[in-house]
Design an enzyme around this catalytic site. Structure first.
Site, PDB file in Angstrom:
ATOM      1  N   CYS A 173       0.832  -1.202   0.000  1.00 38.59           N
ATOM      2  CA  CYS A 173       0.000   0.000   0.000  1.00 38.59           C
ATOM      3  C   CYS A 173       0.868   1.254   0.000  1.00 38.59           C
ATOM      4  O   CYS A 173       1.378   1.667   1.056  1.00 38.59           O
ATOM      5  CB  CYS A 173      -0.938   0.003   1.200  1.00 38.59           C
ATOM      6  SG  CYS A 173      -2.034   1.447   1.262  1.00 38.59           S
ATOM      7  N   CYS A 217      -0.545   4.076   2.130  1.00 34.34           N
ATOM      8  CA  CYS A 217      -0.338   3.885   3.565  1.00 34.34           C
ATOM      9  C   CYS A 217       1.110   4.166   3.970  1.00 34.34           C
ATOM     10  O   CYS A 217       1.369   4.795   4.996  1.00 34.34           O
ATOM     11  CB  CYS A 217      -0.675   2.447   3.957  1.00 34.34           C
ATOM     12  SG  CYS A 217      -2.274   1.847   3.397  1.00 34.34           S
ATOM     13  N   ASP A 218       2.062   3.672   3.179  1.00 32.44           N
ATOM     14  CA  ASP A 218       3.459   3.627   3.624  1.00 32.44           C
ATOM     15  C   ASP A 218       4.425   4.475   2.819  1.00 32.44           C
ATOM     16  O   ASP A 218       5.602   4.586   3.183  1.00 32.44           O
ATOM     17  CB  ASP A 218       3.950   2.170   3.591  1.00 32.44           C
ATOM     18  CG  ASP A 218       3.131   1.261   4.495  1.00 32.44           C
ATOM     19  OD1 ASP A 218       2.642   1.754   5.534  1.00 32.44           O
ATOM     20  OD2 ASP A 218       2.976   0.075   4.173  1.00 32.44           O
TER      21      ASP A 218
END
Length: 326
Positions: A137, A140-141
């Site tokens: 992701c 997300c990261d």
């Protein structure tokens, strides 16, 4: 066998399921959450979380889910350590589900929050380095790889979108694809090829993720040329596997409307499925955003719509009873 009854039965215990439970419990619906094989959902395998509203500092995914569960239980949710193996959505309401334990769960409404799982390559080093340079992701990261060299693995819309997103954080993004052309939509391909921070490695298959999870994490990828078979190494500090997601909808195939990619179909802008009284929220119905905060939002929507459904159902029943008594 034990039979558990509730006004709202929730299958799944990630951000969507627990948010639905919190709202339902506060409305006095005494919801039951059946937690499933992965209690807490995908966040339980996510280490650093920096984009969930309300927290200034980086928090841990498992900790966040513990807090959500504690809140849900505090306001009156019953948590069940069981996995649903069979559901009857055609005969309800009420809706009946059977757990792996043999217990039955009966709900006047049903909220499906079974989530989706990122597809992984299944090659050596991938699991060990997950969260240590390997991710599924970018949204997300990606922030954690500011200024670092990163790779995206895949060739569809997801991969191209991830690569484009990562240019917000990295000046050196490489898309690695096992074929000589992409499956992504043309408009996305045009944006990818025109971007000065993105390069593409064609006909390359990832054979291994390189690095030591205890000594700095990911250092690179071992690649095989899909045409010549030649082996090579590609150095990078972050690798994002972007080969799609698989929604957990096996239980509902043939029972609810499901699209070509396996996601439960809901009425636009709502969590309502094609079965009255059955609602879907989170990644099991969302193939676009797939974020914890959006999952939580749709969980809230599912609980509110379920409450309205029950109120309408009760009103109709009362009217029918009054008419029969006349």
């Amino acid at each position: 066998m034990t039979r558990h009854t509730t006004r709202m039965l929730i299958i799944g215990s990630g951000p969507a399921g627990l948010s639905a439970a919190i709202y339902a419990a506060r409305a006095g619906m005494e919801p039951i959450v059946v937690q499933g094989l992965q209690p807490g959902g995908q966040l339980t395998i996510t280490t650093d979380v920096e984009n969930y509203p309300g927290f200034r500092d980086v928090i841990q995914g498992p900790w966040l889910m513990e807090q959500m569960q504690a809140q849900a239980e505090h306001v009156g949710t019953r948590m069940m350590w069981d996995t649903i193996v069979e559901v009857d959505v055609e005969s309800g309401p009420p809706f009946v589900a059977r757990g792996d334990s043999g217990d039955e769960y009966v709900g006047d409404t049903l909220v499906i929050a079974t989530g989706a799982q990122a597809k992984w390559l299944g090659v050596p080093g991938e699991e060990a380095l997950s969260g240590k340079g390997v991710s599924a992701c970018a949204t997300c990261d990606g922030f954690f790889y500011r200024g670092k060299k990163v790779a995206v693995i895949g060739g569809g819309n997801t991969a191209v979108e991830e690569a484009l997103y990562l240019t917000n954080h990295s000046e050196d993004v490489t898309l690695i694809h096992r074929r000589e052309d992409l499956r992504a939509e043309k408009i996305l391909q045009d944006r990818l090829f025109a971007h000065p921070r993105i390069s593409v490695l064609w006909n390359k298959r990832v054979e291994r993720f390189l690095g030591d999870p205890l000594q700095g994490g990911l250092t690179g990828l071992q690649l095989a040329d899909t045409v010549t078979g030649e082996m090579s190494e590609f150095g990078c500090e972050g690798a994002f596997v972007a080969i799609g997601h698989a929604p957990s909808t096996e239980l509902f195939k043939g029972k609810l409307e499901i699209d070509a990619n396996g996601y439960i179909v809901v009425a636009p802008g709502t969590p309502k499925t094609n079965r009255p009284g059955v609602f879907a929220c989170g990644d099991v119905m969302d193939h676009t955003y797939r974020q914890a905060v959006t999952a939580a939002g749709t969980g809230c929507m599912a609980a509110l719509d379920a409450e309205r459904f029950l109120a309408t159902l009760e009103y109709v029943r009362n009217e029918q009873q009054a008419a029969a008594a006349e």
